[in-house]
Enzyme design. Structure first.
Site, PDB file in Angstrom:
ATOM      1  N   HIS A 126      49.533  28.198 -16.008  1.00  0.00           N
ATOM      2  CA  HIS A 126      49.980  27.015 -16.645  1.00  0.00           C
ATOM      3  C   HIS A 126      50.489  26.253 -15.720  1.00  0.00           C
ATOM      4  O   HIS A 126      51.544  25.843 -15.350  1.00  0.00           O
ATOM      5  CB  HIS A 126      51.028  27.526 -18.042  1.00  0.00           C
ATOM      6  N   HIS A 178      44.648  25.726 -25.265  1.00  0.00           N
ATOM      7  CA  HIS A 178      45.543  25.645 -24.699  1.00  0.00           C
ATOM      8  C   HIS A 178      46.152  26.706 -24.445  1.00  0.00           C
ATOM      9  O   HIS A 178      47.117  27.249 -23.012  1.00  0.00           O
ATOM     10  CB  HIS A 178      47.204  24.669 -25.360  1.00  0.00           C
ATOM     11  N   CYS A 193      53.394  19.687 -21.754  1.00  0.00           N
ATOM     12  CA  CYS A 193      51.978  20.299 -21.547  1.00  0.00           C
ATOM     13  C   CYS A 193      50.585  18.660 -21.815  1.00  0.00           C
ATOM     14  O   CYS A 193      49.384  19.716 -21.653  1.00  0.00           O
ATOM     15  CB  CYS A 193      51.366  21.269 -21.700  1.00  0.00           C
TER      16      CYS A 193
END
Length: 396
Positions: A325, A291, A161
């Site tokens: 996401h 995040h 990520c």
């Protein structure tokens, strides 16, 4: 570090194609997640799918690159005049002086999944399956490089990520070293069965749209997305409204393969490094795009790290409740969301979250908040403790 200008940028997510469509949804506090209906997947979760990807046709000369990830890249490149901006940079600097640094995690895995369904009785894969041009992690960089005719340095970062945040650091170092004059950076990640079933096996998928930092949060909403940014050296005196990359902070705490350090130590190191590189203090930051994946452990660790660095007076939110996401594309997608926040003077709400976890002592924005934002921080933290924070600023 030497500040760099974000000369041109674009993003495409489940909220829409291009800057205007994405900001329209964010400013209206609307999300793009839907119940999972992707391919043959049968899972009780929500996903973010970019509209129109299935209808994209790559240029005939590049047909061997055909896969969902490269179609998504191609679709995103067509938005906001980005192709023309890159071609102008190539004309100005030369094709060998424009670097290309992209992040991804899935690459063209879906194409491999489809190919394996079509195996012959002897196990032979279809003749039109091109592993090197699709499944290979470098595929998206190879495609974009070929599309533009770039001959400079090109690479793919695949650090989960944090992938498309870390590419800003690669580009900055190459420009500062004098190896290139401009760089195309960003990330592309597309939906596939491996990702959805993989995160399901980790028990990380939420049965409803993700609720980052929320009380009772219980998992992520997988999504796809693409973001591209053209980085160049700024003018000696940048014009008002110019967006600059001021700092990149990276760390690798290697605490655990899939769990963050419980106190977010690696995240703290990355944020401090980004602020130091930018030469600013934490109090100067007006907004943090967290995040914020909406898993219990990730949000707790990041919340502790943010509190340790910024206290509880800096507006922050995770926009993954809206976009989902986007994995390897998240760093690039959310860096551009930070840009939009600075341009519009609005810290975007973290939608879906009704009540912030009382154990997370940060200023989490539940409704859009108007305020002048001169500097914004974007956090991207990946599996294995691969952490990256960016400091972006707008010239007043």
């Amino acid at each position: 570090m030497q500040a760099l200008e974000l000369k041109k940028y674009t993003l495409s997510t489940c909220l829409g194609l291009g800057l205007a469509a994405n900001w329209a949804k964010l400013s209206a506090q609307q999300g793009g997640l839907k119940p999972c209906d992707f391919e043959t997947v049968e899972l009780p979760t929500f996903i973010g799918e970019v509209e129109g990807v299935d209808d994209v046709a790559l240029p005939a000369a590049l047909a061997e690159f055909d896969c969902r990830n490269n179609r998504l890249a191609h679709l995103a490149l067509q938005q906001d005049g980005f192709v023309d901006a890159v071609r102008n940079a190539i004309a100005q600097y030369g094709s060998d002086r424009v670097g290309l640094f992209l992040g991804t995690s899935t690459s063209g895995i879906l194409q491999t999944e489809l190919a394996y369904r079509q195996r012959q009785s002897d196990g032979t894969l279809p003749a039109d399956f091109h592993y090197a041009q699709t499944h290979n992690t470098y595929s998206v960089a190879a495609y974009v490089s070929a599309f533009f005719g770039l001959t400079g340095p090109a690479l793919t970062v695949s650090s989960a990520c944090s992938s498309s945040a870390k590419v800003f650091g690669n580009a900055a170092r190459m420009i500062e070293a004098g190896l290139i004059d401009a760089a195309v950076v960003g990330g592309v990640d597309s939906l596939c069965l491996t990702t959805l079933y993989g995160f399901n096996s980790l028990q990380l998928l939420a049965p409803e749209p993700a609720q980052p930092y929320g009380e009772g949060r219980n998992g992520i909403s997988i999504a796809e997305g693409a973001a591209f940014i053209l980085l160049t050296k700024p003018a000696a005196q940048p014009a008002s409204g110019t967006i600059l990359l001021h700092g990149v902070g990276e760390s690798s705490d290697a605490h655990h393969m899939s769990s963050p350090h419980p106190e977010g130590l690696g995240a703290q190191i990355a944020m401090h490094a980004a602020l130091d590189a930018a030469g600013i203090q934490a109090a100067q930051v007006g907004y943090i795009n967290l995040h914020g994946t909406a898993t219990p452990s990730n949000d707790t660790a990041e919340g502790k790290a943010v509190h340790a660095v910024f206290g509880n007076r800096t507006a922050c939110s995770s926009t993954k409740g809206a976009t989902g996401h986007t994995l390897g594309a998240a760093g690039g997608v959310e860096a551009i969301i930070c840009v939009l926040a600075m341009q519009h003077g609005v810290a975007p709400a973290g939608i879906n979250t009704k009540k912030v976890d009382a154990g997370l002592d940060v200023d989490y924005v539940l409704g859009n908040r108007s305020a002048a934002i001169h500097y914004a921080v974007n956090n991207s933290f990946g599996f294995g403790g691969s952490n990256c924070s960016l400091v972006l600023g707008i010239v007043s």
